[in-house]
Design a protein around this motif. Structure first.
Motif, short mmCIF file in Angstrom:
data_model
loop_
_atom_site.label_atom_id
_atom_site.label_comp_id
_atom_site.label_asym_id
_atom_site.label_seq_id
_atom_site.Cartn_x
_atom_site.Cartn_y
_atom_site.Cartn_z
N HIS A 142 -0.77 -7.28 -11.49
CA HIS A 142 0.57 -6.80 -11.84
C HIS A 142 1.30 -7.72 -12.82
CE1 HIS A 142 0.61 -3.45 -9.01
NE2 HIS A 142 0.09 -4.26 -8.10
N ALA B 202 5.13 -5.36 -8.07
CA ALA B 202 4.41 -4.11 -7.91
C ALA B 202 5.22 -2.89 -8.32
CB ALA B 202 3.96 -3.94 -6.46
N ASP C 164 0.83 -1.21 0.00
CA ASP C 164 0.00 0.00 0.00
C ASP C 164 0.86 1.26 0.00
OD1 ASP C 164 -2.30 -1.49 -0.06
OD2 ASP C 164 -2.58 -1.48 2.12
N MET D 285 2.06 1.85 -3.49
CA MET D 285 1.02 2.36 -4.38
C MET D 285 0.70 3.82 -4.12
SD MET D 285 0.25 -0.13 -6.40
CE MET D 285 2.03 -0.46 -6.35
#
Length: 318
Positions: A256, A203, A176, A179
């Motif tokens: 992803h 990611a 998180d 992101m």
């Protein structure tokens, strides 16, 4: 008043012993002076000059002095004596290494952070998660436009023997944080990227996900932590939470890697190991960090060309 010597005692007999003692003292002093030479005195020495001036003006100051073991001798003669507060700084020779730093280097994590590098080299336990998230936030605050390099060598939330050491939320917390960053994140796998660590590897910013030639990636289902003496109802609740984390992990990996959720779920039924080439095919990474690989692979002939050059004839149907 005049003193006379009795006739019975001669003056030669009285002066004889005293003269002999004086001669012995002079001979002893001369012999010691010959054995222990006096070192040369520097006339420009400030301490000796001060000492000589005090001895000339008031010799009783030097002769009639109380001995103080806590003070160096004769230092009290100065109005404001000065001692070295610190040892003398000696300039070390750097002829053997011209690039030797003048100041000690900082600790290694700080040095890597200065180069915008975040290194995950342990399983994802709370202490590691706290440090990584803090470093990511700090680097974005320093410069939101420069890329961040995330190096990964981690077994995720498990150890290499499969024992659970951290909750799945540790990996999701770092994910998180990634992101939310405005920066590009370049991920590099060195060694191993297993479980949640493989999710972090995938990611990264598309086109900037790398893997060393001999690194390994592996995705697997989350594991139920040790239940111990936990009641059966609590075990069921924890099992449901693990299934929820598995579904989340499948969804994120599918997002992803570009694969469908069904494909990811099927390969995750058992531990799915990937070398660099297989990870690239599966969509976990974009490039393999093999120096000069483009040139080497461009010069490699196709299998048919190899067979032709070797004189091997390929039969139809094979």
């Amino acid at each position: 008043m005049a003193y006379t010597i009795a006739p019975s005692v001669s003056s030669q007999s009285v002066r004889g012993p005293m003269t002999m003692r004086l001669s012995c003292c002079r001979a002893f002093a001369a012999r010691n002076a010959a054995k222990i030479p006096i070192p040369p005195i520097n006339p420009k020495d400030p301490f000796l000059s001060k000492l000589a001036s005090v001895a000339a003006s008031s010799p009783e100051t030097i002769l009639n002095r109380a001995v103080n073991p806590d003070t160096p001798p004769y230092l009290d003669l100065f109005d404001s004596p000065k001692l070295m507060a610190t040892p003398a700084q000696v300039e070390r020779s750097v002829s053997y290494n011209e690039h030797r730093p003048k100041s000690p280097p900082p600790d290694l994590p700080s040095l890597l952070l200065h180069g915008r590098i975040v290194y995950i080299g342990m399983p994802l336990v709370p202490a590691v998660t706290e440090l990584v998230v803090a470093e990511l936030m700090y680097l974005q605050w320093m410069d939101p436009k420069q890329p961040i390099y995330l190096y990964i060598n981690s077994t995720g939330t498990t150890r290499d023997d499969g024992e659970t050491v951290g909750m799945e939320t540790e990996g999701f917390a770092i994910y998180d944080a990634l992101m939310q960053l405005q920066n590009e994140v370049h991920t590099v796998a060195v060694g191993a990227a297993i479980g949640q660590a493989c999710l972090l590897l995938s990611a990264g910013t598309k086109g900037n996900r790398f893997m060393m030639p001999h690194a390994k990636a592996m995705i697997q289902q989350p594991r139920v932590p040790s239940a111990g003496l936990m009641p059966a109802s609590d075990v069921l609740i924890r099992a449901k939470e693990v299934i929820t984390n598995r579904d989340t992990l499948v969804e994120l990996l599918a997002k992803h890697t570009g694969n469908s959720a069904e494909t990811v779920a099927n390969v995750m039924r058992r531990p799915f190991y990937m070398d660099a080439n297989r990870a690239k095919e599966f969509g976990v990474i974009d490039k393999i960090l093999w120096r000069g690989q483009e040139k080497v692979m461009a010069e490699v002939a196709a299998p048919e060309e190899w067979d032709k050059n070797a004189g091997i004839k390929v039969m139809d149907g094979f």
